[in-house]
Design a protein around this motif. Structure first.
Motif, short mmCIF file in Angstrom:
data_model
loop_
_atom_site.label_atom_id
_atom_site.label_comp_id
_atom_site.label_asym_id
_atom_site.label_seq_id
_atom_site.Cartn_x
_atom_site.Cartn_y
_atom_site.Cartn_z
N LEU A 139 28.68 2.14 -19.42
CA LEU A 139 28.26 2.07 -18.02
C LEU A 139 27.69 3.44 -17.64
O LEU A 139 28.43 4.37 -17.34
N LEU A 140 26.37 3.55 -17.68
CA LEU A 140 25.72 4.86 -17.58
C LEU A 140 24.77 4.95 -16.40
O LEU A 140 24.13 3.96 -16.01
N ARG A 198 26.77 -1.97 -12.05
CA ARG A 198 28.17 -2.35 -12.27
C ARG A 198 28.33 -3.86 -12.21
O ARG A 198 29.03 -4.47 -13.03
N ASP A 199 27.67 -4.49 -11.23
CA ASP A 199 27.78 -5.94 -11.05
C ASP A 199 27.29 -6.69 -12.28
O ASP A 199 27.77 -7.79 -12.58
N PRO A 204 30.76 -7.62 -16.05
CA PRO A 204 30.98 -8.97 -16.61
C PRO A 204 30.35 -9.15 -17.99
O PRO A 204 30.88 -9.87 -18.83
N ALA A 205 29.21 -8.48 -18.23
CA ALA A 205 28.54 -8.61 -19.52
C ALA A 205 29.41 -8.07 -20.66
O ALA A 205 29.23 -8.47 -21.82
N LEU A 250 35.14 -8.64 -12.56
CA LEU A 250 34.89 -7.69 -11.47
C LEU A 250 35.21 -8.35 -10.14
O LEU A 250 34.71 -9.44 -9.84
N VAL A 251 36.04 -7.68 -9.36
CA VAL A 251 36.32 -8.12 -7.98
C VAL A 251 35.89 -7.00 -7.04
O VAL A 251 36.34 -5.86 -7.19
N VAL A 252 35.01 -7.34 -6.11
CA VAL A 252 34.53 -6.36 -5.13
C VAL A 252 35.23 -6.63 -3.80
O VAL A 252 35.21 -7.75 -3.29
N VAL A 253 35.87 -5.60 -3.26
CA VAL A 253 36.57 -5.69 -1.98
C VAL A 253 35.83 -4.83 -0.96
O VAL A 253 35.47 -3.69 -1.26
#
Length: 258
Positions: free
Chosen positions: A33-34, A97-98, A102-103, A108-111
């Motif tokens: 994740l860059l 990130r989104d 998952p990839a 992923l849960v976004v609050v």
């Protein structure tokens, strides 16, 4: 200015820790994740707010500046390495990130503040019981296989096991205790109990890449699938170091005796 430990983000992560039964790795950085490359070509690893390896779960708490322009945070007169101002870069990185989380096989849960008890400025009132109720729903898994996996994970923690990163991305759960390692395949309620059990045994066999006797394998099934799992004789399961665990309808875990 409040410290990170006093922030709404830390409050939300703390509630998630209580729900999940283990502490998060906060501000965790993955090698994959860059951010965008700088002038020298270097790419910084982007942090995530919270990561629970045993649950294969990432939670991002996105305050108002993630969804609406805010000059104080966006600094529109200053360009970043992405060639845009900070607000636009934030949106780019959130989208990254989104996609990437998952990839790579993680959930992923976004609050957001609006999901919880917050005032008009997006500050949380910290109504713990109400916020816990909301977060439990947001973190809840959907399938019965998820229920079985989560119940077994909680049982493992109580037995002194520590969930760890999986050596095989398709493994449902992997845990260690001292020098022991447990590789788990979980199944939920299904109409094809026998077929699912046979598939699960095959999946475990494919993961037997080590002859280390300290590694055992777990087939975790709901009560309705126990008979199907028992079709493989106990002496064969013992030779293969496969243990069968039953998860009842009330999420009690029962090791199947040989």
């Amino acid at each position: 200015m409040a410290s990170r430990d006093d922030s709404d983000e830390a409050y939300v992560i703390g509630l998630c820790d209580r729900i999940l039964g283990e502490p998060a790795l906060t501000q965790h950085r993955f090698d994959w994740l860059l951010g965008d490359p700088g002038a020298g070509g270097r790419q910084v690893r982007l942090p995530v707010d919270a990561y629970w390896p045993g649950h294969r779960l990432v939670v991002e708490y996105r305050e108002l500046q993630h969804d609406q322009p805010m000059p104080h945070f966006d600094k529109p007169d200053r360009l970043t390495v992405s060639g845009v101002h900070r607000g636009e870069q934030r949106a780019l990185y959130d989208a990254r990130r989104d996609t990437e989380i998952p990839a790579h096989g993680l959930r992923l849960v976004v609050v957001r503040p609006a999901d919880l008890d917050a005032d008009g400025r997006g500050r949380l009132r910290r109504s713990e019981e109400a916020d816990l109720t909301t977060l439990r729903k947001m973190l809840a898994r959907e399938s019965d296989e998820d229920r079985v996996t989560d119940a077994f994970r909680a049982w493992l923690l109580g037995e002194g096991w520590t969930p760890v990163e999986r050596t095989d991305r398709w493994t449902d759960l992997e845990a260690v205790r001292g020098e022991e390692r447990l590789i788990c395949e979980a199944k939920g309620r299904t109409k094809e109990k026998g077929i699912d059990a046979d598939i699960a045994y095959g999946q475990l066999l494919r993961r037997m890449t080590s002859q280390d006797a300290r590694i055992r394998y777990a087939l975790v099934v709901p009560s309705s699938s126990v008979k199907a799992a028992e079709r493989v004789p106990a002496h064969v399961r013992e030779l293969l170091r496969i243990d069968v665990y039953e998860v009842t309808d009330d999420n009690t875990v029962c090791p199947l005796l040989a």
